[in-house]
Each structure stands twice: as structure tokens, then as C-alpha cells.
Write a protein that holds these residues in place. Structure first.
Motif, PDB file in Angstrom:
ATOM      1  N   GLY A  46       0.800  -1.226   0.000  1.00  0.00           N
ATOM      2  CA  GLY A  46       0.000   0.000   0.000  1.00  0.00           C
ATOM      3  C   GLY A  46       0.821   1.259   0.000  1.00  0.00           C
ATOM      4  O   GLY A  46       0.279   2.362  -0.156  1.00  0.00           O
ATOM      5  N   THR A  47       2.159   1.136   0.169  1.00  0.00           N
ATOM      6  CA  THR A  47       3.029   2.307   0.158  1.00  0.00           C
ATOM      7  C   THR A  47       2.972   2.995  -1.202  1.00  0.00           C
ATOM      8  O   THR A  47       2.964   2.337  -2.246  1.00  0.00           O
ATOM      9  CB  THR A  47       4.480   1.893   0.459  1.00  0.00           C
ATOM     10  N   ARG A  48       2.945   4.320  -1.193  1.00  0.00           N
ATOM     11  CA  ARG A  48       3.027   5.065  -2.447  1.00  0.00           C
ATOM     12  C   ARG A  48       4.473   5.037  -2.933  1.00  0.00           C
ATOM     13  O   ARG A  48       5.402   5.355  -2.188  1.00  0.00           O
ATOM     14  CB  ARG A  48       2.589   6.519  -2.238  1.00  0.00           C
ATOM     15  N   LEU A  49       4.672   4.636  -4.189  1.00  0.00           N
ATOM     16  CA  LEU A  49       6.008   4.451  -4.741  1.00  0.00           C
ATOM     17  C   LEU A  49       6.257   5.428  -5.875  1.00  0.00           C
ATOM     18  O   LEU A  49       5.447   5.540  -6.797  1.00  0.00           O
ATOM     19  CB  LEU A  49       6.174   3.019  -5.256  1.00  0.00           C
ATOM     20  N   MET A  50       7.380   6.129  -5.816  1.00  0.00           N
ATOM     21  CA  MET A  50       7.787   7.054  -6.869  1.00  0.00           C
ATOM     22  C   MET A  50       9.235   6.768  -7.229  1.00  0.00           C
ATOM     23  O   MET A  50      10.056   6.488  -6.343  1.00  0.00           O
ATOM     24  CB  MET A  50       7.644   8.506  -6.393  1.00  0.00           C
ATOM     25  N   GLY A  51       9.550   6.834  -8.507  1.00  0.00           N
ATOM     26  CA  GLY A  51      10.919   6.574  -8.927  1.00  0.00           C
ATOM     27  C   GLY A  51      11.240   7.262 -10.234  1.00  0.00           C
ATOM     28  O   GLY A  51      10.351   7.635 -11.001  1.00  0.00           O
ATOM     29  N   GLN A  52      12.532   7.449 -10.465  1.00  0.00           N
ATOM     30  CA  GLN A  52      13.004   8.043 -11.710  1.00  0.00           C
ATOM     31  C   GLN A  52      14.329   7.391 -12.066  1.00  0.00           C
ATOM     32  O   GLN A  52      15.119   7.040 -11.179  1.00  0.00           O
ATOM     33  CB  GLN A  52      13.188   9.556 -11.563  1.00  0.00           C
ATOM     34  N   ASP A  53      14.574   7.210 -13.360  1.00  0.00           N
ATOM     35  CA  ASP A  53      15.854   6.669 -13.800  1.00  0.00           C
ATOM     36  C   ASP A  53      16.231   7.279 -15.142  1.00  0.00           C
ATOM     37  O   ASP A  53      15.366   7.524 -15.993  1.00  0.00           O
ATOM     38  CB  ASP A  53      15.795   5.148 -13.930  1.00  0.00           C
TER      39      ASP A  53
END
Length: 664
Positions: free
Chosen positions: A208-215
Motif C-alpha cells: 500500500g506504500t506510495r512508490l515514486m521513482g526516476q531513472d
């Protein structure tokens, strides 16, 4: 594609006149026409079910050249996200026999389904008509195996042949970083997410954690986005350089976890001189790591925690001392944790973890935590987490050789050196007492005498014996053994394994030690218990390892193959000995310093059971000898360190008399 090994294929080529002829390659590595091979296999399957996933993989590889394969897999992944989230819509659309109408409508629907996850370019605006066969093949496999398993298969196969495309952070480091970030975390950001190890770990730890990422690598970002989107509805991954083109400006999260690029002099120093993120000072050109640290802090809510992997040079380079001082003075840098050598594969130095926290208004902290786990490779993560939690709770720490809460005034000198070992109290004198040094020396002498009796003996032969090898998949087909493996627990699933069960991990197998894992730490899906006589093989390893289980009852952990031979037909020690021989390295996929093991392709000779047992006894003796050698090496290292410490601390001195058994 047929579910058999090379030996079976070679046999087919000799026995069947209608087997397709090579269309290229060499005599030792021929290339065949995919269409001809598919037709031949269909005609000779004898009712056996051919593996649909392998056929799909070959169809994918044949559709594009190798340089474009990653883009195609990313596109097919976006299609899987669409059918995962819009199954009814795909059902209606795919029921049409008019491929032209499906080709026209599909791109827009996929882009809409993926827009919030990957962005507007998740799928091409136009779909070539000849892709429909591939689209329908993937949909059929997804219906059979599920969208997640289908994509995991494609992703793993791609990285098997393109190991240099992305760097994987070991699961132990991922788990440690997330434990340091804290329990009450509702949102996690990784600005250099790569394959998504930290984000996927966060999802496993806290569904349920909100996940954000960039690569910065567009295809890697898309592959990671698809993998996460098939497990969670609260994911957003973007492509692009996080420092030069932050895809999440103004977004604040509870935790940032990251393994950023190291020693990058082209990180954007000239373009970003006036960037508001440099709250603690403009990072020098050679200090890209300090730019990443401040980028992480800029995305934290007040009180939020960032955990970043750093090379040790960042701790004491003179060019960065002013920024290090500001991070300390203002309470942003809370801990520096030195990791053991080898905890990060392919690194020539031992890395460190920096634990940063977005400071709140008011009084700044007066201490910083220094932890050095280099001497604790077996339990470094547990030691680091325990020290951090005690520090956060306000305890005064001073564990010699491991951890200490250091007053900032001791660190804020001209160098602002953040190497933990510099600030730790030395080990207590009792550790280098004369009795302990002498005892260690005597144990070493006893072990060396015992080793001499364990040296294996084998008969030489005048002519090397030819042992025909057959793959394990053939032994499985003949009912001589079964193969089992553990499915990891996915977010939202319930484990069948009782809490507190002992779990055999891949690390246990590599080290030759009893089960050390527990279910809360590494939850697995099913209760697969080991039995005496089982053979366990790690799926990813630095060298081929196969261990025979002598005491069963542990739960099989993830990333392990379990082979259960019929003892009347197959000797376990014989099986383990041949599996980990160097001849089977050719069936492993190279991953820089590690190998991915496809155990079904491993080959062993098929000998009478009595002869197998003779070989098995020889392999058992070799295993005992190997274990004793490792024990002697470990004891020898301890003895050297004890003697050196005793001499330097004055608790022992050079002797001219006989102290140890038979030695001077």
C-alpha cells in the motif's frame, strides 16, 4: 523450446533425417530457422505439451534486432498492465476477428491505462499490423500464468542476456535501508531507481506504500514501472536525469532510498549552479554524491529519512568538507554506517550508508551515529539497525569496535572526516589476553594436524574415463528426482508458513550453515520443508554450490532450487558433487561476478547406483575437507588479528620459548 537439454537435441539431429538443417552459425554453434524448428517440434511432440513461455521468448527475439529487444519488452509490459487493469475491455476488444480494428484501437487504450504510471510515451502511438500475433501470444500466456508471472519471465530472460544494462542492489542492502528508513512510511521515492529493487522491497515490506521513482535510462524506467504496476495501483515511475530534470518537483515523501551513480563528473555542475536544492552548499564538480544527498533531502517531508549508498571517499574528500559540516551542524546527517567488504558485489571498496533526515525547526542534534560493521559480515544489517534504533531512542552508544554516538564537536574539525572507524572505541583488552591468544594458537595447531588426515585420496587412471552426461530435466522425466522451488510472498498474499519457522536461505547454503532465516524477515508463500537427502542449489551464486541436507525440517527459502532424488536410483552426494563441478558452468548465465543457475540444464552421468555411491563417498570426503579448510582459514585470520592486537596493546610479547604445541 522443447523443454530438453542439448544432449537430447544432438540425439534428435542424429536420429531424425527430417531435422532442419542449419542456416548459419558454425559447426559447433549452428543457427537454425525459427519457423522450421517450430514446425518440426510441433510434428514430433508426441502429445507432450511444449513450453509456451519459451516459444514466446523466441518469438520476441525474432521480432526485432537485439538492440531493440528492451523497447519491445517494455511495450509488451505496458500491454500487460493494460490487460491487468482493464481485463474486460481487452476481452471485448480482442473478441474481434478484425485485426485492423484492434491494431487501430489498442495503442490509445494502453497509453491511457499507463499514463499515470509511466507517462505519455508508455506505448507507441501506432502498432504495426504484424505485431498482433505477438500481442495475442502474450495475452494467451498471461491468461495461463497471470500478468505478473508473464512479465517476470520476460524481464528475467532479458536481464540474463543483458546483465550490464542495469545494476542490481542486493536484497540484504535493500532490506537494511528500508529498516533504517523506519516503520511508519507511507511514501517512498528512489531518484535513481534502476531495476526497482528499493521500491519493490518497500512494497514487500509495507503493501500500500506510495512508490515514486526516476531513472536516466528510459527503457529501464519503463521495465521497472511495469513490474511495479502489476503489483500495486499506487506507482509512478518517470524516465530522465533526476538531477538535471527532476520529474517530481515539489513532491515530498516520508522516505528516500537510493543507490546513486558514483564518481560522476558530468552530473550537471555548470547547469545547476543556482539550483534551490543546494541548501547546504553548491556541490563541487567531483562531488556528485553530495548533489544526490541534497536532492534526497529536498524531497523529504520534515522528519523524513533518506538512506543513500555512498563510496567511502565522500567521507573525507577535502572538496566536500564544507557541505559535510553544514549537513552535520543543521542536523541533516544523522548516521554513517560502514558496510563489510563484499556486501555490494563488483565493488572494489566497502561502501557506506548515509542516513539523512529533514531537520525540523528548533534545536539541532548534538551527536551523530558512527557504525562500522566491517568486522560483522554475518549480521551486519541487524547490528546496524539495532544501533540506529537505540540512537533514535536517545541512548548513549559506545560499543567498542562497532558503534558510537559521537559529539558533533569531535567531528567538526578542519577535515570533517566521516569515516566511522576513526571515532570508535578500541576493543576491550580482555579480547587480546595471553590466554586467548595461546588458546587460539593451540586450536589452530590441532586443526592443521586433523587436516592432514582429511586430504582426499583418489586413484589415477591411464586413460580418462568418458562419462556420458544427461540433463537433470531428463532425470525428472524418468522419475528419478523432483525439483521444488519457493515462490516469494507477493503483496496482499498470506503466507502458509507459521511465524518463527526456521528458513533455509541462499546465504545459509553458500556458507554451509544451518537455517538462519525467520519468516517475518523473508516471508515465503508455501511450507516446503527440507528432508534429509535433499540437495539444495542457490539460483544466483558466485560459484556453483550444491549442499546435501543432513537434518531436515527447515522451510525452503526463496532463490533456492531443492532437488529430491529417489535414494534407490540416485545418490544425493553423487548428484551434488557433479552439479557443482565446473563442467556445469556452461549452463549458467553470467551476471558479472555471479551466475544465474538453471538447475534443470545441469548435466550428470547416469551410472549404476552402487557406482554412484562410491562417487558420493568421495564427494562427501571432499565436502568435509572443504569445510575444514574454511574453518582453518577463519581461525587463522582470527589468530593473526589476535596476535597483532596483543603485540600492539602490550598484552603479549614476542617469545623465545616454546609456547604452542610443537611450534616455536
Amino acid at each position: 523450446m522443447a523443454g530438453v537439454g542439448r544432449a537430447a537435441v544432438s540425439n534428435w539431429r542424429r536420429r531424425h533425417d527430417d531435422f532442419p538443417q542449419p542456416v548459419g552459425g558454425t559447426s559447433t554453434s549452428p543457427a537454425f530457422s525459427l519457423v522450421e524448428i517450430q514446425g518440426w517440434l510441433r510434428g514430433h511432440s508426441d502429445g507432450r505439451r511444449l513450453p509456451a513461455d519459451e516459444w514466446l521468448w523466441q518469438e520476441l527475439r525474432a521480432a526485432v534486432n537485439d538492440d531493440d529487444l528492451a523497447d519491445l519488452i517494455a511495450d509488451m509490459g505496458a500491454f500487460l498492465v493494460y490487460i491487468h487493469r482493464e481485463a474486460d475491455d481487452w476481452g471485448k476488444l480482442s473478441s474481434s476477428d478484425d485485426d485492423a480494428s484492434v491494431v487501430a484501437a489498442l495503442p490509445g487504450r494502453i497509453r491511457t491505462a499507463c499514463a499515470g504510471i509511466i507517462g505519455g510515451d508508455a506505448f507507441p502511438e501506432r502498432l504495426p499490423r504484424n505485431r498482433m500475433s505477438l500481442i495475442r501470444s502474450i495475452a494467451r500466456l498471461a491468461e495461463e500464468r497471470g500478468t505478473r508471472d508473464t512479465f517476470e519471465f520476460l524481464r528475467e530472460r532479458y536481464f540474463e542476456v543483458h546483465t550490464r544494462r542495469v545494476y542490481f542492489t542486493p536484497p540484504e542492502i535493500v532490506s537494511l535501508a528500508l529498516d533504517l528508513a523506519g516503520q511508519d512510511v507511507g511514501s517512498v521515492f528512489d531518484p535513481a531507481c534502476g531495476a526497482g529493487g528499493f521500491l519493490f522491497g518497500a512494497l514487500e515490506h509495507r503493501p500500500g506504500t506510495r512508490l515514486m521513482g526516476q531513472d536516466a535510462d528510459r527503457v529501464t524506467a519503463h521495465l521497472t514501472a511495469v513490474r511495479l504496476a502489476l503489483c500495486s495501483d499506487n506507482v509512478e515511475i518517470r524516465a530522465g536525469d533526476s538531477l538535471r530534470a527532476d520529474a517530481f518537483p515539489g513532491e515530498l515523501v516520508d522516505a528516500v532510498v537510493c543507490n546513486p551513480p558514483f564518481n560522476d563528473r558530468n552530473w550537471g555542475h555548470e547547469e545547476l549552479t543556482a539550483d534551490p536544492r543546494w541548501e547546504y552548499g553548491l556541490p563541487p564538480r567531483v562531488e556528485s554524491e553530495l548533489a544526490w544527498a541534497q536532492h534526497a533531502l529536498a524531497h523529504l517531508q520534515v522528519g523524513g529519512v533518506a538512506v543513500l549508498l555512498m563510496p567511502p571517499a565522500v567521507a573525507n574528500r577535502r572538496s566536500g568538507r564544507r557541505i559535510r559540516a553544514q549537513l552535520l551542524r543543521r542536523g541533516a546527517l544523522r548516521a554513517v554506517i560502514a558496510l563489510p567488504m563484499g556486501s555490494m558485489p563488483n565493488m572494489a571498496v566497502a561502501l557506506t550508508l548515509w542516513v539523512l533526515q529533514r531537520p525540523s525547526e528548533g534545536r539541532s542534534p548534538s551527536h551523530v551515529l558512527m557504525v562500522d560493521t566491517s568486522a560483522r559480515p554475518e549480521d551486519y544489517a541487524q547490528s546496524a539497525v539495532q544501533a540506529w534504533r537505540a540512537f533514535v531512542e536517545g541512548h548513549e552508544l559506545d560499543e567498542p569496535g562497532l558503534s558510537r554516538s559521537v559529539p558533533l564537536i569531535d567531528v567538526l574539525d578542519d577535515d570533517v572526516d566521516l569515516i566511522p572507524a576513526r571515532y570508535l572505541s578500541p576493543a576491550v583488552e580482555g579480547a587480546t589476553s595471553p590466554e586467548r591468544v595461546t588458546g587460539a594458537g593451540n586450536r589452530m595447531v590441532d586443526l592443521l594436524h586433523a587436516l592432514a588426515k582429511l586430504v582426499p585420496v583418489a586413484e589415477t587412471v591411464t586413460k580418462p574415463r568418458d562419462l556420458p552426461l544427461i540433463p537433470l530435466s531428463e532425470l525428472v522425466r524418468r522419475g528419478m528426482l523432483t525439483v521444488h522451488y519457493q515462490h516469494p510472498l507477493r503483496p496482499g498474499e498470506e503466507s502458509e508458513v507459521p511465524d518463527g519457522s526456521a528458513v533455509l536461505t541462499a546465504g545459509d547454503v553458500a556458507a554451509g550453515q544451518p537455517a538462519s532465516g525467520t519468516t517475518p524477515e523473508r516471508a515465503v508463500r508455501k511450507t516446503i520443508l527440507t528432508h534429509p537427502g535433499d540437495v539444495v542449489v542457490p539460483q544466483v551464486t558466485q560459484q556453483l554450490v550444491a549442499r546435501v541436507i543432513h537434518e531436515g525440517g527447515a522451510v525452503l527459502g526463496s532463490h533456492l532450487h531443492l532437488l529430491r532424488p529417489d535414494p534407490e536410483l540416485l545418490d544425493p552426494d553423487f548428484l551434488a558433487g557433479f552439479i557443482c563441478s565446473s563442467i556445469n558452468l556452461r549452463h549458467c548465465s553470467s551476471m558479472s561476478s555471479r551466475y544465474r543457475v538453471d538447475v534443470r540444464r545441469a548435466e550428470v552421468p547416469l551410472l549404476p547406483i552402487e557406482e554412484q555411491r562410491r562417487y558420493g563417498e568421495a564427494f562427501r570426503r571432499l565436502a568435509v575437507f572443504e569445510s575444514s579448510l574454511h574453518q582453518a582459514a577463519a581461525l587463522g585470520e582470527d589468530l593473526v588479528q589476535l596476535m597483532a592486537d596483543g603485540l600492539t596493546h602490550g598484552t603479549v610479547q614476542p617469545s623465545t620459548t616454546e609456547n604452542l604445541k610443537g611450534t616455536r
